[in-house]
Design an enzyme around this catalytic site. Structure first.
Site, short mmCIF file in Angstrom:
data_model
loop_
_atom_site.label_atom_id
_atom_site.label_comp_id
_atom_site.label_asym_id
_atom_site.label_seq_id
_atom_site.Cartn_x
_atom_site.Cartn_y
_atom_site.Cartn_z
N SER A 41 0.83 -1.13 0.10
CA SER A 41 0.19 0.02 0.00
C SER A 41 0.86 1.31 0.12
CB SER A 41 -0.98 0.20 1.09
OG SER A 41 -0.18 -0.02 2.45
N HIS B 70 1.07 3.97 7.20
CA HIS B 70 0.46 4.89 6.05
C HIS B 70 0.88 6.43 6.18
CE1 HIS B 70 -3.06 1.98 4.44
NE2 HIS B 70 -1.83 1.61 4.05
N ASP C 121 -7.69 5.88 4.08
CA ASP C 121 -8.03 4.88 5.13
C ASP C 121 -9.59 5.11 5.59
OD1 ASP C 121 -5.71 3.85 4.65
OD2 ASP C 121 -4.97 4.51 6.77
#
Length: 136
Positions: free
Chosen positions: A25, A75, A100
């Site tokens: 990701s 992230h 998210d």
């Protein structure tokens, strides 16, 4: 005997500052199987290395406890919002099309990936062993 103790102490200190990347990701910033070096909100030995309420800014890559995934997520912070006097972070994987699913509170943030000269501190590929053992 003393050298073994020193090796164990160094290993414990380093292990608390390393996180294994388990998905793609965040590509191309880092890849599945890479390890990122972090500074922690609170270490195993009780030291606070940064404050998630004041020391996180847009562009930082953080490790946080997600409501939507059982493992810690790594992230990037893409926005900071104030809702009724409370701070929230909007977070997204660089390789994901959408943010998210939930806003993140400072209390959910466990660590921040270390940057040196605007480059993330990444150790390539050696995390695959851990991924394999954990069945991820």
């Amino acid at each position: 005997m003393t050298s073994y103790a020193i090796i164990i102490i160094v290993a414990v200190l380093l292990s608390s500052h390393l996180s294994v990347v388990v998905s793609g990701s965040m590509e191309p910033a880092f890849y599945r199987g890479d390890i990122v070096a972090t500074e922690n909100v609170q270490t195993y030995y009780g030291v606070h290395e940064f404050d998630p309420y004041n020391d996180v800014k847009v562009g930082d890559v953080v490790v946080y406890n997600a409501e939507w995934y059982p493992e810690p997520v790594i992230h990037r912070v893409i926005g900071i919002e104030d809702i009724n006097g409370s701070k929230y972070y909007l977070i997204k994987g660089d390789n994901n099309n959408v943010a998210d699913p939930y806003l993140v509170t400072p209390d959910q943030i466990r660590a921040k990936v270390i940057t040196i000269n605007n480059s993330l501190l990444v150790i390539p590929k050696i995390g695959y062993i851990t991924i394999w053992f954990r069945g991820l």
